[in-house]
Motif scaffolding. Structure first.
Motif, mmCIF file in Angstrom:
data_model
loop_
_atom_site.group_PDB
_atom_site.id
_atom_site.type_symbol
_atom_site.label_atom_id
_atom_site.label_comp_id
_atom_site.label_asym_id
_atom_site.label_seq_id
_atom_site.Cartn_x
_atom_site.Cartn_y
_atom_site.Cartn_z
ATOM 1 N N LEU A 58 0.847 -1.187 0.000
ATOM 2 C CA LEU A 58 0.000 0.000 0.000
ATOM 3 C C LEU A 58 0.884 1.239 0.000
ATOM 4 O O LEU A 58 1.737 1.387 0.866
ATOM 5 N N VAL A 59 0.686 2.107 -0.993
ATOM 6 C CA VAL A 59 1.446 3.350 -1.087
ATOM 7 C C VAL A 59 0.476 4.515 -0.962
ATOM 8 O O VAL A 59 -0.420 4.688 -1.793
ATOM 9 N N ILE A 60 0.642 5.293 0.091
ATOM 10 C CA ILE A 60 -0.186 6.485 0.276
ATOM 11 C C ILE A 60 0.532 7.632 -0.416
ATOM 12 O O ILE A 60 1.608 8.038 -0.008
ATOM 13 N N SER A 61 -0.067 8.122 -1.487
ATOM 14 C CA SER A 61 0.590 9.135 -2.310
ATOM 15 C C SER A 61 0.323 10.555 -1.834
ATOM 16 O O SER A 61 1.137 11.443 -2.048
ATOM 17 N N ASP A 62 -0.838 10.781 -1.177
ATOM 18 C CA ASP A 62 -1.166 12.139 -0.760
ATOM 19 C C ASP A 62 -2.166 12.118 0.391
ATOM 20 O O ASP A 62 -3.029 11.236 0.452
ATOM 21 N N ILE A 103 -10.108 14.888 6.114
ATOM 22 C CA ILE A 103 -8.777 14.639 5.573
ATOM 23 C C ILE A 103 -8.935 13.611 4.456
ATOM 24 O O ILE A 103 -9.494 12.534 4.682
ATOM 25 N N THR A 104 -8.480 13.954 3.263
ATOM 26 C CA THR A 104 -8.599 13.056 2.111
ATOM 27 C C THR A 104 -7.296 12.299 1.918
ATOM 28 O O THR A 104 -6.237 12.895 1.782
ATOM 29 N N VAL A 105 -7.407 10.971 1.898
ATOM 30 C CA VAL A 105 -6.252 10.082 1.745
ATOM 31 C C VAL A 105 -6.299 9.488 0.339
ATOM 32 O O VAL A 105 -7.291 8.869 -0.045
ATOM 33 N N THR A 106 -5.216 9.676 -0.427
ATOM 34 C CA THR A 106 -5.116 9.134 -1.774
ATOM 35 C C THR A 106 -4.034 8.059 -1.776
ATOM 36 O O THR A 106 -2.920 8.298 -1.301
ATOM 37 N N SER A 107 -4.378 6.879 -2.325
ATOM 38 C CA SER A 107 -3.430 5.759 -2.321
ATOM 39 C C SER A 107 -3.662 4.857 -3.530
ATOM 40 O O SER A 107 -4.531 5.121 -4.354
ATOM 41 N N ASN A 108 -2.898 3.764 -3.569
ATOM 42 C CA ASN A 108 -3.068 2.785 -4.639
ATOM 43 C C ASN A 108 -4.010 1.658 -4.210
ATOM 44 O O ASN A 108 -4.046 0.596 -4.837
ATOM 45 N N ALA A 109 -4.798 1.855 -3.162
ATOM 46 C CA ALA A 109 -5.718 0.835 -2.655
ATOM 47 C C ALA A 109 -6.868 0.622 -3.629
ATOM 48 O O ALA A 109 -7.083 1.423 -4.548
ATOM 49 N N ASN A 110 -7.630 -0.444 -3.396
ATOM 50 C CA ASN A 110 -8.777 -0.724 -4.260
ATOM 51 C C ASN A 110 -9.796 0.418 -4.215
ATOM 52 O O ASN A 110 -10.520 0.647 -5.160
ATOM 53 N N THR A 111 -9.852 1.156 -3.105
ATOM 54 C CA THR A 111 -10.606 2.404 -3.000
ATOM 55 C C THR A 111 -9.555 3.511 -2.934
ATOM 56 O O THR A 111 -9.018 3.787 -1.865
ATOM 57 N N PRO A 112 -9.220 4.135 -4.065
ATOM 58 C CA PRO A 112 -8.071 5.044 -4.109
ATOM 59 C C PRO A 112 -8.215 6.333 -3.308
ATOM 60 O O PRO A 112 -7.223 6.932 -2.927
ATOM 61 N N THR A 113 -9.449 6.761 -3.029
ATOM 62 C CA THR A 113 -9.653 7.971 -2.250
ATOM 63 C C THR A 113 -10.536 7.639 -1.054
ATOM 64 O O THR A 113 -11.617 7.081 -1.209
ATOM 65 N N LYS A 114 -10.047 7.998 0.121
ATOM 66 C CA LYS A 114 -10.778 7.729 1.366
ATOM 67 C C LYS A 114 -10.800 9.013 2.179
ATOM 68 O O LYS A 114 -9.800 9.716 2.253
#
Length: 128
Positions: A58-62, A103-114
């Motif tokens: 899991l890579v959290i990009s932003d 707080i918006t979390v952007t990652s490479n997860a199956n749900t890219p924005t949380k």
């Protein structure tokens, strides 16, 4: 020869599709942190804990806040499958009044924005 090339192409395509099935999944312990009632100027740092429940790193990009009074800090390294990580959030407790921030979390997860949230109330010095 054409059939051999076609067979190799289909085989490589099937392998690449199978490789793409592995995804990271982010699962937060809680998606809302409640500060409760806190005094003006008190410690505004809170932590969101999460686990990578997927089968890929899991890579959290932003990580972005809805305003400048909240400063989030993301992990620098990838979170391997099964491992836990944390996102630190610092709220400016010199601002008296209710706390309601996203707080918006952007990652490479199956749900890219949380979207995760903080809430609470900062009381003034004289308030009881």
């Amino acid at each position: 020869m054409k059939k051999l090339v076609l067979l190799l192409f289909v085989g490589l395509l099937a392998v690449s599709v199978k490789a793409q099935e592995k995804t990271a999944k982010i699962e937060f312990k809680t998606e809302t942190v409640d500060y409760g009632e806190i005094a003006k100027g008190s410690d505004g740092v809170r932590v969101f804990e999460f686990t990578n429940t997927g089968d890929a790193p899991l890579v959290i990009s932003d990580v972005k806040s809805s305003c400048g009074c909240t400063i989030p800090k993301k992990p620098d390294a990838p979170i391997m499958p099964g491992e836990t990580g944390e996102i630190q959030v610092k709220y400016d407790t010199k601002r008296v009044g209710p706390i309601r921030k996203a707080i918006t979390v952007t990652s490479n997860a199956n749900t890219p924005t949380k979207v995760i949230k903080i809430k609470g109330m900062v009381k003034s010095d004289g308030a009881k």
